[in-house]
Write a protein that holds these residues in place. Structure first.
Motif, mmCIF file in Angstrom:
data_model
loop_
_atom_site.group_PDB
_atom_site.id
_atom_site.type_symbol
_atom_site.label_atom_id
_atom_site.label_comp_id
_atom_site.label_asym_id
_atom_site.label_seq_id
_atom_site.Cartn_x
_atom_site.Cartn_y
_atom_site.Cartn_z
ATOM 1 N N LYS A 93 18.954 60.894 3.908
ATOM 2 C CA LYS A 93 19.149 59.444 3.828
ATOM 3 C C LYS A 93 18.553 58.899 2.532
ATOM 4 O O LYS A 93 19.144 58.047 1.861
ATOM 5 C CB LYS A 93 18.505 58.763 5.037
ATOM 6 C CG LYS A 93 18.729 57.267 5.089
ATOM 7 C CD LYS A 93 18.114 56.665 6.343
ATOM 8 C CE LYS A 93 18.322 55.160 6.389
ATOM 9 N NZ LYS A 93 17.693 54.553 7.612
ATOM 10 N N LYS A 94 17.372 59.426 2.170
ATOM 11 C CA LYS A 94 16.729 59.004 0.919
ATOM 12 C C LYS A 94 17.576 59.401 -0.290
ATOM 13 O O LYS A 94 17.711 58.631 -1.245
ATOM 14 C CB LYS A 94 15.338 59.626 0.827
ATOM 15 C CG LYS A 94 14.590 59.322 -0.458
ATOM 16 C CD LYS A 94 14.250 57.859 -0.583
ATOM 17 C CE LYS A 94 13.179 57.446 0.387
ATOM 18 N NZ LYS A 94 12.705 56.044 0.150
ATOM 19 N N ILE A 95 18.163 60.594 -0.261
ATOM 20 C CA ILE A 95 19.033 61.027 -1.362
ATOM 21 C C ILE A 95 20.242 60.103 -1.474
ATOM 22 O O ILE A 95 20.663 59.742 -2.566
ATOM 23 C CB ILE A 95 19.484 62.485 -1.148
ATOM 24 C CG1 ILE A 95 18.289 63.432 -1.290
ATOM 25 C CG2 ILE A 95 20.573 62.870 -2.145
ATOM 26 C CD1 ILE A 95 18.606 64.871 -0.958
ATOM 27 N N GLY A 96 20.792 59.707 -0.314
ATOM 28 C CA GLY A 96 21.925 58.785 -0.322
ATOM 29 C C GLY A 96 21.581 57.454 -0.962
ATOM 30 O O GLY A 96 22.392 56.877 -1.709
ATOM 31 N N ILE A 97 20.374 56.978 -0.713
ATOM 32 C CA ILE A 97 19.915 55.724 -1.325
ATOM 33 C C ILE A 97 19.814 55.878 -2.836
ATOM 34 O O ILE A 97 20.224 55.000 -3.606
ATOM 35 C CB ILE A 97 18.556 55.302 -0.726
ATOM 36 C CG1 ILE A 97 18.718 54.931 0.745
ATOM 37 C CG2 ILE A 97 17.949 54.135 -1.517
ATOM 38 C CD1 ILE A 97 17.407 54.673 1.470
ATOM 39 N N GLU A 98 19.287 57.032 -3.285
ATOM 40 C CA GLU A 98 19.155 57.271 -4.713
ATOM 41 C C GLU A 98 20.523 57.403 -5.380
ATOM 42 O O GLU A 98 20.698 57.016 -6.530
ATOM 43 C CB GLU A 98 18.325 58.541 -4.957
ATOM 44 C CG GLU A 98 16.878 58.426 -4.532
ATOM 45 C CD GLU A 98 16.147 57.312 -5.253
ATOM 46 O OE1 GLU A 98 16.420 57.083 -6.451
ATOM 47 O OE2 GLU A 98 15.295 56.660 -4.617
ATOM 48 N N GLU A 99 21.501 57.960 -4.658
ATOM 49 C CA GLU A 99 22.859 58.056 -5.195
ATOM 50 C C GLU A 99 23.429 56.671 -5.463
ATOM 51 O O GLU A 99 24.061 56.434 -6.492
ATOM 52 C CB GLU A 99 23.756 58.812 -4.217
ATOM 53 C CG GLU A 99 23.605 60.311 -4.241
ATOM 54 C CD GLU A 99 24.659 60.998 -3.401
ATOM 55 O OE1 GLU A 99 25.674 61.418 -3.966
ATOM 56 O OE2 GLU A 99 24.457 61.104 -2.171
#
Length: 281
Positions: free
Chosen positions: A249-255
């Motif tokens: 989920k955190k990676i998705g936010i960074e994307e």
């Protein structure tokens, strides 16, 4: 600041003659046109650094200019399970039920780039930088605890500290290090993952920032519980699926953050980042 500047200029313009106002408009228009032109260029064409040029001179190889998110998006197109190394400190100020101490499990983890290429390792069942079989050893000679140096910044196996120690000692080595960790997180990692089959613990202390990291860690309620209650545990070993989901989920936010945004462009995000670089994953 821009809005207040325009309001202030509008007010004082009543007291200026036409010629001075004309010059001021030309000057400010030129400044903003230049700044936004540079911001537009930075948005799509990152500037090479001295490190980039030095790397290309001594290796005769092309320096990879991509950001961590960019290489993640490119590599995951081949269908393999890639992830990004996200330090536990990323979550210190967030209101979460579980504070992860590791990365996404059993994935090709993109770590960092200091040598012109991104270090990528296969994470183990708990998201650390180990061959997964290390957890199956009946006796583990060395357990490593520390920050990014311990994790293996920024080299591939077999050049990370854990791999080198395995080669030199011919013994089993378990590496529980992770970037940006300070003493309190490292202590908490031991509380969660330490087994009785560990013979030696090697704490790799970095005086450059470990005490500063400790100050930040003492402000986290979950970490403080490890100090106040010797029986406290998040039981992270049994919650790896929850950890993986939180990190993805955190990676998705960074994307989403990495995509072009008009608001960032208006606020000179890339230009300001060149002056004061933002924290990195």
């Amino acid at each position: 600041f821009i809005s207040f500047g325009l309001i202030f200029f509008s007010l004082i313009s009543f007291y200026l003659n036409y010629k001075i106002k004309e010059y001021l408009i030309i000057i400010f228009s030129s400044i903003f046109l230049g700044l936004y032109s540079f911001e537009f260029y930075l948005s799509f064409y990152p500037l090479p650094t001295k490190n980039n040029k030095f790397y290309e001179q001594i290796t005769e190889q092309k320096f990879d200019p991509r950001s961590k998110i960019e290489i993640y998006n490119d590599l995951k197109k081949d269908g393999k399970d890639y992830s990004i190394s996200i330090p536990p400190t990323t979550f210190l100020k967030e209101n979460i039920k579980i504070l992860p101490f590791s990365g996404i499990s059993n994935s090709k983890t993109i770590f960092c780039k200091e040598n012109g290429y991104y270090a990528i390792y296969d994470s183990d069942r708990y998201g650390f930088n180990n061959p997964d079989k290390e957890w199956d050893n009946k006796n583990i000679e060395y357990l490593l605890i520390g920050d990014s140096f311990t994790q293996g910044a920024c080299v591939n196996r077999p050049n990370d500290i854990g791999s080198v120690l395995r080669t030199l000692s011919k013994k089993s080595v378990l590496n529980l290090g992770y970037a940006s960790n300070g003493p309190l997180i490292e202590y908490s990692v031991l509380r969660e993952y330490l087994d009785t089959n560990i013979k030696n613990i090697l704490w790799i202390y970095y005086e450059g920032n470990d005490l500063h990291n400790l100050e930040n860690e003492l402000g986290n309620n979950i970490l403080v519980k490890y100090l106040q209650d010797l029986n406290f545990s998040q039981n992270l070993r049994s919650k790896q699926n929850l950890i993986d989901n939180a990190l993805r989920k955190k990676i998705g936010i960074e994307e989403k953050k990495s995509k072009f945004k008009l608001s960032d462009f208006i606020k000179f995000y890339n230009l300001r980042s060149k002056i004061i670089p933002p924290p990195s994953l």
